[in-house]
Design a protein around this motif. Structure first.
Motif, PDB file in Angstrom:
ATOM      1  N   VAL A  87      18.559  -6.631   0.207  1.00 58.42           N
ATOM      2  CA  VAL A  87      17.203  -6.381  -0.288  1.00 58.42           C
ATOM      3  C   VAL A  87      16.456  -5.617   0.795  1.00 58.42           C
ATOM      4  O   VAL A  87      16.415  -6.040   1.948  1.00 58.42           O
ATOM      5  CB  VAL A  87      16.460  -7.697  -0.633  1.00 58.42           C
ATOM      6  CG1 VAL A  87      15.015  -7.412  -0.985  1.00 58.42           C
ATOM      7  CG2 VAL A  87      17.153  -8.422  -1.773  1.00 58.42           C
ATOM      8  N   THR A  88      15.878  -4.467   0.402  1.00 58.95           N
ATOM      9  CA  THR A  88      15.110  -3.639   1.328  1.00 58.95           C
ATOM     10  C   THR A  88      13.695  -3.499   0.791  1.00 58.95           C
ATOM     11  O   THR A  88      13.506  -3.167  -0.371  1.00 58.95           O
ATOM     12  CB  THR A  88      15.740  -2.236   1.465  1.00 58.95           C
ATOM     13  OG1 THR A  88      17.090  -2.377   1.898  1.00 58.95           O
ATOM     14  CG2 THR A  88      14.965  -1.384   2.450  1.00 58.95           C
ATOM     15  N   VAL A  89      12.713  -3.762   1.646  1.00 63.41           N
ATOM     16  CA  VAL A  89      11.315  -3.513   1.302  1.00 63.41           C
ATOM     17  C   VAL A  89      10.928  -2.239   2.035  1.00 63.41           C
ATOM     18  O   VAL A  89      10.897  -2.207   3.263  1.00 63.41           O
ATOM     19  CB  VAL A  89      10.401  -4.693   1.708  1.00 63.41           C
ATOM     20  CG1 VAL A  89       8.949  -4.378   1.397  1.00 63.41           C
ATOM     21  CG2 VAL A  89      10.843  -5.969   1.007  1.00 63.41           C
ATOM     22  N   GLY A  90      10.671  -1.179   1.265  1.00 66.50           N
ATOM     23  CA  GLY A  90      10.350   0.126   1.829  1.00 66.50           C
ATOM     24  C   GLY A  90       8.981   0.159   2.485  1.00 66.50           C
ATOM     25  O   GLY A  90       8.212  -0.805   2.413  1.00 66.50           O
ATOM     26  N   PRO A  91       8.630   1.264   3.102  1.00 73.92           N
ATOM     27  CA  PRO A  91       7.375   1.362   3.849  1.00 73.92           C
ATOM     28  C   PRO A  91       6.123   1.182   2.997  1.00 73.92           C
ATOM     29  O   PRO A  91       5.081   0.772   3.500  1.00 73.92           O
ATOM     30  CB  PRO A  91       7.414   2.760   4.465  1.00 73.92           C
ATOM     31  CG  PRO A  91       8.497   3.488   3.767  1.00 73.92           C
ATOM     32  CD  PRO A  91       9.419   2.486   3.183  1.00 73.92           C
ATOM     33  N   HIS A  92       6.212   1.446   1.689  1.00 74.90           N
ATOM     34  CA  HIS A  92       5.064   1.259   0.808  1.00 74.90           C
ATOM     35  C   HIS A  92       5.164  -0.045   0.024  1.00 74.90           C
ATOM     36  O   HIS A  92       4.293  -0.344  -0.783  1.00 74.90           O
ATOM     37  CB  HIS A  92       4.942   2.438  -0.163  1.00 74.90           C
ATOM     38  CG  HIS A  92       4.832   3.753   0.543  1.00 74.90           C
ATOM     39  ND1 HIS A  92       3.717   4.121   1.260  1.00 74.90           N
ATOM     40  CD2 HIS A  92       5.714   4.772   0.669  1.00 74.90           C
ATOM     41  CE1 HIS A  92       3.915   5.309   1.798  1.00 74.90           C
ATOM     42  NE2 HIS A  92       5.121   5.732   1.447  1.00 74.90           N
ATOM     43  N   GLY A  93       6.216  -0.813   0.249  1.00 73.95           N
ATOM     44  CA  GLY A  93       6.447  -2.060  -0.471  1.00 73.95           C
ATOM     45  C   GLY A  93       5.489  -3.158  -0.042  1.00 73.95           C
ATOM     46  O   GLY A  93       5.172  -3.300   1.143  1.00 73.95           O
ATOM     47  N   ARG A  94       5.023  -3.928  -1.030  1.00 71.49           N
ATOM     48  CA  ARG A  94       4.134  -5.077  -0.805  1.00 71.49           C
ATOM     49  C   ARG A  94       4.734  -6.251  -1.564  1.00 71.49           C
ATOM     50  O   ARG A  94       4.783  -6.229  -2.791  1.00 71.49           O
ATOM     51  CB  ARG A  94       2.717  -4.810  -1.318  1.00 71.49           C
ATOM     52  CG  ARG A  94       2.049  -3.571  -0.742  1.00 71.49           C
ATOM     53  CD  ARG A  94       1.588  -3.823   0.696  1.00 71.49           C
ATOM     54  NE  ARG A  94       1.036  -2.628   1.294  1.00 71.49           N
ATOM     55  CZ  ARG A  94       1.697  -1.840   2.133  1.00 71.49           C
ATOM     56  NH1 ARG A  94       2.922  -2.100   2.455  1.00 71.49           N
ATOM     57  NH2 ARG A  94       1.125  -0.783   2.659  1.00 71.49           N
ATOM     58  N   VAL A  95       5.180  -7.273  -0.827  1.00 72.32           N
ATOM     59  CA  VAL A  95       5.859  -8.398  -1.454  1.00 72.32           C
ATOM     60  C   VAL A  95       5.168  -9.700  -1.075  1.00 72.32           C
ATOM     61  O   VAL A  95       4.882  -9.936   0.100  1.00 72.32           O
ATOM     62  CB  VAL A  95       7.348  -8.452  -1.017  1.00 72.32           C
ATOM     63  CG1 VAL A  95       8.041  -9.676  -1.578  1.00 72.32           C
ATOM     64  CG2 VAL A  95       8.068  -7.184  -1.446  1.00 72.32           C
ATOM     65  N   GLN A  96       4.886 -10.511  -2.103  1.00 71.15           N
ATOM     66  CA  GLN A  96       4.392 -11.873  -1.909  1.00 71.15           C
ATOM     67  C   GLN A  96       5.408 -12.785  -2.572  1.00 71.15           C
ATOM     68  O   GLN A  96       5.242 -13.196  -3.722  1.00 71.15           O
ATOM     69  CB  GLN A  96       3.013 -12.058  -2.518  1.00 71.15           C
ATOM     70  CG  GLN A  96       1.923 -11.286  -1.810  1.00 71.15           C
ATOM     71  CD  GLN A  96       0.559 -11.514  -2.443  1.00 71.15           C
ATOM     72  OE1 GLN A  96       0.445 -12.000  -3.554  1.00 71.15           O
ATOM     73  NE2 GLN A  96      -0.475 -11.160  -1.718  1.00 71.15           N
ATOM     74  N   ALA A  97       6.492 -13.042  -1.855  1.00 70.59           N
ATOM     75  CA  ALA A  97       7.586 -13.827  -2.424  1.00 70.59           C
ATOM     76  C   ALA A  97       8.521 -14.273  -1.317  1.00 70.59           C
ATOM     77  O   ALA A  97       8.585 -13.660  -0.255  1.00 70.59           O
ATOM     78  CB  ALA A  97       8.368 -12.977  -3.437  1.00 70.59           C
ATOM     79  N   ASP A  98       9.251 -15.349  -1.587  1.00 68.68           N
ATOM     80  CA  ASP A  98      10.347 -15.736  -0.724  1.00 68.68           C
ATOM     81  C   ASP A  98      11.526 -14.851  -1.109  1.00 68.68           C
ATOM     82  O   ASP A  98      11.789 -14.630  -2.290  1.00 68.68           O
ATOM     83  CB  ASP A  98      10.707 -17.206  -0.927  1.00 68.68           C
ATOM     84  CG  ASP A  98       9.615 -18.140  -0.408  1.00 68.68           C
ATOM     85  OD1 ASP A  98       8.767 -17.702   0.397  1.00 68.68           O
ATOM     86  OD2 ASP A  98       9.623 -19.314  -0.814  1.00 68.68           O
ATOM     87  N   ILE A  99      12.232 -14.330  -0.101  1.00 64.70           N
ATOM     88  CA  ILE A  99      13.376 -13.451  -0.349  1.00 64.70           C
ATOM     89  C   ILE A  99      14.631 -14.128   0.182  1.00 64.70           C
ATOM     90  O   ILE A  99      14.676 -14.555   1.343  1.00 64.70           O
ATOM     91  CB  ILE A  99      13.191 -12.081   0.334  1.00 64.70           C
ATOM     92  CG1 ILE A  99      11.923 -11.394  -0.166  1.00 64.70           C
ATOM     93  CG2 ILE A  99      14.420 -11.204   0.105  1.00 64.70           C
ATOM     94  CD1 ILE A  99      11.589 -10.090   0.562  1.00 64.70           C
TER      95      ILE A  99
END
Length: 182
Positions: A87-99
């Motif tokens: 799983v990759t969160v990119g530079p514009h990614g906004r995540v509110q979650a457990d990964i």
């Protein structure tokens, strides 16, 4: 160009392709002549291990899970479980979650806990608020982390997940880490 001879002719509309019909696009060759038609299936079956993308401008709320790799450059809330994938969160990614994944790479913003079977990498533009649990951690210059880091033995998370319970007695002591470079 419009011509008077075409004015009186009726044009018939081509039938619309359904999800089960093949689509036959007309491809022009470099010489300008029409090339033979190429048949393309309207239903694409992804290859095993193919990656999926939550692109910028897309918001997902809920539980996200799968077997292929996932790239997030949009927004996601809830829980993300890709146990055997990256799983990759990119530079514009906004995540509110457990990964939870085999490998996690963060370049954007995450509020939630990260649990990786192999490794977690926080890129130079990452902002993470939450705990990390992984055998290997890499934190690039410029990364911001507010939380704790627990290092485990490789494969330990897989055994705990397979048993359906966390075995806290087997987890080494927590090492709090704050990495901030401004």
């Amino acid at each position: 160009m419009w011509s008077k001879s075409a004015e009186g002719k009726e044009f018939s509309q081509a039938p619309q392709a359904t999800a089960l019909d093949p689509i036959t696009p007309k491809v022009a060759s470099p010489s300008g002549m029409a090339a033979p038609p190429v048949s393309v299936s309207a239903i694409a079956t992804p290859a095993p291990g193919a990656s999926s993308t939550i692109s910028a401008g897309l918001r997902i709320h809920g539980e996200i899970s799968g077997t292929g790799d996932l790239y997030i450059d949009g927004e996601a809330q809830g829980s993300i479980r890709f146990g055997q994938s990256k799983v990759t969160v990119g530079p514009h990614g906004r995540v509110q979650a457990d990964i939870e994944a085999r490998e996690i790479v963060i370049e954007g913003t995450v509020q939630g806990n990260l649990k990786a079977g192999e490794s977690v990498r926080l890129g130079g533009t990452s902002h993470v608020q939450g705990s990390l649990m992984t055998p290997r951690v890499a934190i690039d210059d410029g990364a911001r982390l507010r939380g704790k880091v627990e290092t485990t033995r490789a494969g330990e998370l897989k055994r705990g997940a397979a048993a359906g319970q966390a075995k806290s007695a087997e987890v080494p002591p927590t090492t709090p880490v704050t990495a901030t470079k401004e």
